[in-house]
Design a protein around this motif. Structure first.
Motif, PDB file in Angstrom:
ATOM      1  N   ASN A  18       0.954  -1.289   0.395  1.00  0.00           N
ATOM      2  CA  ASN A  18       0.073   0.000   0.371  1.00  0.00           C
ATOM      3  C   ASN A  18       1.133   1.505   0.162  1.00  0.00           C
ATOM      4  N   VAL A  70      -3.775  -3.043  -1.690  1.00  0.00           N
ATOM      5  CA  VAL A  70      -4.372  -1.800  -1.227  1.00  0.00           C
ATOM      6  C   VAL A  70      -4.319  -0.427  -1.046  1.00  0.00           C
ATOM      7  N   ARG A  72      -5.480   2.953   0.875  1.00  0.00           N
ATOM      8  CA  ARG A  72      -5.239   3.431   2.090  1.00  0.00           C
ATOM      9  C   ARG A  72      -3.421   3.778   2.163  1.00  0.00           C
ATOM     10  N   LEU A  80      -2.855  -2.146   7.850  1.00  0.00           N
ATOM     11  CA  LEU A  80      -4.133  -2.527   7.130  1.00  0.00           C
ATOM     12  C   LEU A  80      -4.343  -3.339   7.198  1.00  0.00           C
ATOM     13  N   GLU A  84      -9.092  -4.754   5.009  1.00  0.00           N
ATOM     14  CA  GLU A  84      -9.006  -4.213   3.504  1.00  0.00           C
ATOM     15  C   GLU A  84      -8.391  -4.785   2.242  1.00  0.00           C
ATOM     16  N   SER A  87     -10.914  -6.565   1.166  1.00  0.00           N
ATOM     17  CA  SER A  87     -12.213  -5.869   0.235  1.00  0.00           C
ATOM     18  C   SER A  87     -10.960  -5.701  -0.992  1.00  0.00           C
ATOM     19  N   SER A  88     -10.097  -5.436  -1.452  1.00  0.00           N
ATOM     20  CA  SER A  88      -9.067  -4.881  -2.564  1.00  0.00           C
ATOM     21  C   SER A  88      -9.241  -6.049  -3.215  1.00  0.00           C
TER      22      SER A  88
END
Length: 166
Positions: A18, A70, A72, A80, A84, A87-88
């Motif tokens: 990320n 991810v 974010r 993380l 997360e 959902s990614s």
């Protein structure tokens, strides 16, 4: 927000876990002062010069792209959650299916383990493909990854570079 630097039919898409906070703020991949990605990429043979983070789109000139597992931004990847990553995954699959790189390289084991639901994996080439791309896992170049010296990172990335030149 950090935007992907990808296009169709790249040789490699490098996938960070990320964005770091500095990269997200700057809008450039691997812009944190302690991140060694650009130096390692050059020293391992991927680029003829060390790309500066502000010129991160230059990576496309060499057939490589950048994304994250991810979106974010955090100061540390361990901030993380499993949710997360979960959902990614669908968005990530859609992206890799659309752009079809020959190789997908996860930078560090975290995203690969989360996406593939594995507890233990080894470095290097992985046995399964991901959306038609061959998968490799290389050490993360973050300055927080003290388990790998610059020389060890260059050796690891260099082995992958030599493999894709065959």
């Amino acid at each position: 927000m950090l935007k992907d630097i990808i296009t169709k039919d790249l040789t490699v898409i490098f996938c960070g876990i990320n964005p770091g906070l500095k990269s997200a703020e700057d809008g450039h991949h691997f812009s944190g002062r302690s991140n060694r990605f650009w130096k390692v990429l050059h020293k391992a043979g991927f680029t003829p010069y060390e790309i500066e983070a502000v010129n991160d789109t230059d990576i496309l000139d060499f057939g490589y792209g950048l994304t994250t597992a991810v979106a974010r931004a955090t100061s540390r990847a361990d901030e993380l959650s499993k949710d997360e990553f979960d959902s990614s995954l669908e968005l990530f699959k859609t992206k890799i299916t659309e752009f079809q790189p020959r190789y997908l390289v996860f930078l560090g084991k975290a995203a690969y383990k989360a996406f593939f639901k594995k507890k233990e994996i080894s470095w290097g080439r992985q046995p399964e493909e991901f959306c038609g791309s061959q998968v490799w896992v290389l050490p993360n170049t973050s300055g927080l990854n003290r388990g790998f010296s610059l020389d060890a990172l260059v050796e690891s990335y260099g082995a992958f570079y030599r493999e894709i030149q065959r």
